[in-house]
Design a protein around this motif. Sequence first.
Motif, mmCIF file in Angstrom:
data_model
loop_
_atom_site.group_PDB
_atom_site.id
_atom_site.type_symbol
_atom_site.label_atom_id
_atom_site.label_comp_id
_atom_site.label_asym_id
_atom_site.label_seq_id
_atom_site.Cartn_x
_atom_site.Cartn_y
_atom_site.Cartn_z
ATOM 1 N N MET A 1 -14.532 8.018 15.005
ATOM 2 C CA MET A 1 -14.142 8.818 13.868
ATOM 3 C C MET A 1 -15.207 9.310 13.271
ATOM 4 S SD MET A 1 -10.126 8.036 13.365
ATOM 5 C CE MET A 1 -9.978 6.575 13.371
ATOM 6 N N VAL B 1 -4.624 7.969 11.407
ATOM 7 C CA VAL B 1 -5.329 7.025 10.722
ATOM 8 C C VAL B 1 -4.205 6.355 9.830
ATOM 9 C CG1 VAL B 1 -6.754 6.403 8.655
ATOM 10 C CG2 VAL B 1 -7.610 8.052 10.315
ATOM 11 N N CYS C 1 -6.571 -1.813 -5.509
ATOM 12 C CA CYS C 1 -7.639 -1.318 -4.648
ATOM 13 C C CYS C 1 -7.192 0.292 -4.317
ATOM 14 C CB CYS C 1 -7.713 -2.122 -3.202
ATOM 15 S SG CYS C 1 -8.837 -1.299 -2.216
ATOM 16 N N VAL D 1 -7.880 -2.311 0.749
ATOM 17 C CA VAL D 1 -7.129 -1.170 1.637
ATOM 18 C C VAL D 1 -8.086 -0.494 2.204
ATOM 19 C CG1 VAL D 1 -5.512 0.890 1.601
ATOM 20 C CG2 VAL D 1 -5.503 -1.077 -0.086
ATOM 21 N N LEU D 2 -8.075 -0.417 3.749
ATOM 22 C CA LEU D 2 -9.090 0.243 4.539
ATOM 23 C C LEU D 2 -8.501 1.145 5.589
ATOM 24 C CD1 LEU D 2 -11.858 -2.539 4.919
ATOM 25 C CD2 LEU D 2 -12.121 -0.516 3.303
ATOM 26 N N PRO D 3 -8.963 2.037 5.881
ATOM 27 C CA PRO D 3 -8.525 2.964 6.864
ATOM 28 C C PRO D 3 -8.747 2.495 8.324
ATOM 29 C CG PRO D 3 -10.350 4.030 6.197
ATOM 30 C CD PRO D 3 -10.141 2.812 5.232
ATOM 31 N N THR D 4 -7.847 2.781 9.321
ATOM 32 C CA THR D 4 -8.029 2.171 10.582
ATOM 33 C C THR D 4 -7.510 3.207 11.655
ATOM 34 O OG1 THR D 4 -8.631 0.407 12.031
ATOM 35 C CG2 THR D 4 -6.661 0.295 10.946
ATOM 36 N N GLY D 5 -7.940 3.299 12.754
ATOM 37 C CA GLY D 5 -7.203 3.834 13.817
ATOM 38 C C GLY D 5 -5.989 3.031 14.310
ATOM 39 N N VAL E 1 0.801 -1.036 -0.031
ATOM 40 C CA VAL E 1 -0.147 -0.029 -0.008
ATOM 41 C C VAL E 1 0.810 1.196 -0.051
ATOM 42 C CG1 VAL E 1 -1.882 1.343 1.320
ATOM 43 C CG2 VAL E 1 -1.876 -1.131 1.469
ATOM 44 N N HIS F 1 -3.489 3.041 6.840
ATOM 45 C CA HIS F 1 -4.285 2.315 5.820
ATOM 46 C C HIS F 1 -3.728 0.789 5.802
ATOM 47 C CE1 HIS F 1 -5.700 6.239 4.340
ATOM 48 N NE2 HIS F 1 -6.643 5.480 3.756
ATOM 49 N N LEU F 2 -4.943 -0.100 5.974
ATOM 50 C CA LEU F 2 -4.428 -1.493 6.126
ATOM 51 C C LEU F 2 -4.719 -2.131 4.839
ATOM 52 C CD1 LEU F 2 -3.728 -4.259 7.817
ATOM 53 C CD2 LEU F 2 -6.401 -4.092 8.640
ATOM 54 N N GLY F 3 -3.694 -2.831 4.500
ATOM 55 C CA GLY F 3 -3.875 -3.560 2.871
ATOM 56 C C GLY F 3 -3.567 -5.007 3.294
ATOM 57 N N THR G 1 -7.845 3.589 -2.281
ATOM 58 C CA THR G 1 -8.615 4.128 -1.102
ATOM 59 C C THR G 1 -8.250 5.683 -1.008
ATOM 60 O OG1 THR G 1 -8.748 1.989 -0.324
ATOM 61 C CG2 THR G 1 -9.381 3.707 1.324
#
Lengths: 223, 223
Positions: free
Chosen positions: A104, B38, A84, B51-55, A51, B40-42, A86
């Motif tokens: 959030m 934040v 992907c 790929v999604l954002p997370t704390g 990523v 981004h976890l892939g 994002t």
Amino acid sequence: MPETPALSATPRSTLTRKKHRAAHERSALYDVLDNALVCHLGLVLHGSPVVLPTGYGRDGDTLYFHGSTGAGNLREAAEGVDVCVTVTILDGIVYARSLNNHSMNYRCAVVHGRARPLAGAEKEHGLKVITDQLSPGSWNYAREASAKELASVTVLALDLAEASVKMRAEGPGEEPEDLGTTDVWAGVLPVHTGFGSPVTAEYVPRSTPVPEHVASRAGTKYS
Amino acid sequence: MPETPALSATPRSTLTRKKHRAAHERSALYDVLDNALVCHLGLVLHGSPVVLPTGYGRDGDTLYFHGSTGAGNLREAAEGVDVCVTVTILDGIVYARSLNNHSMNYRCAVVHGRARPLAGAEKEHGLKVITDQLSPGSWNYAREASAKELASVTVLALDLAEASVKMRAEGPGEEPEDLGTTDVWAGVLPVHTGFGSPVTAEYVPRSTPVPEHVASRAGTKYS
């Protein structure tokens, strides 16, 4: 103007939880994509997920992104593998009365698909779209790219055919037991992206004015 | 204090281009991870990159991130598959005299590895670290999680064993031909993340003060 189609609902682009946070209008997708400066591009490289952030731009239902022809992840993306992309905008920190309900506020767009490398007029158009997103006004102000410079850049297009949008834009959610108290504060601390004051490069004469397309951004909130 | 080891140099974590932008000190990794909100976890889900954002939060050489036990990407990450966690801080838009040398100033950390799900005291510690990153002060102020609430959250730990840091923090790079002109401006427009004024939830009495750990963030720049 024809109505834009609703967002797709393939298995990859369908939220499996917190479905009430999904936006199904294409306008919500545009809102996220048009109000951020960086996307995160994910793909599988040598068997592992990678990523990386990159600049991008949107025109209609096409997302453009670019990078050096030497970048491994872009070279792989140009091969037409699944990617992907994002884009996340953080809008606030949500302070609830319980730790578990801290959250959030955000807007997040996720686009799945296979990108295609561009050439010729399409490539130049992609670069204009990317420039207009990152530094609007620069396209007509700065020196245009030479043929050699153009050749050093890979520009990819990704159709906005398979995309999802998720957002949270509200106050804290609380458990019933936490609503009875009066002495614990709860609320939202807004988060924004902002621009500071331009810093002129040392080789630029002090008499050269900061152009309007830069000066007008200074001190403003971006999103 | 023992010297922290330099960053690893596995094939995945070695930059293949713009190597001068790599930071090799572990302190540079901490700087990026400690100054964002934040990540981004892939990972690969059902054959496709997602790929999604997370704390998240960092303590020592461990990165913690969390989410609902119902989140598909976290369930997959908890299985011990390869993940890539990327944290990007955008610091500026770089306006050069040529379009091709337009760029961004940024700090970016990329962590590769396999995450492990936490339980018991380790899980609670992970939640504290994540809370301290997103909303410092809340851990001691808000109601602690009940056993049921704890059970609804997946907390994962990822060792900072295989990581790279890349950054750009300078003025525009120009071609020799562009340095001779005097009438085109060039420079950097700083970008920051900032906090606004807290918005109190409607069920909180107006007499309940905004606690110091929130009030002290209001109107400040985060990074």
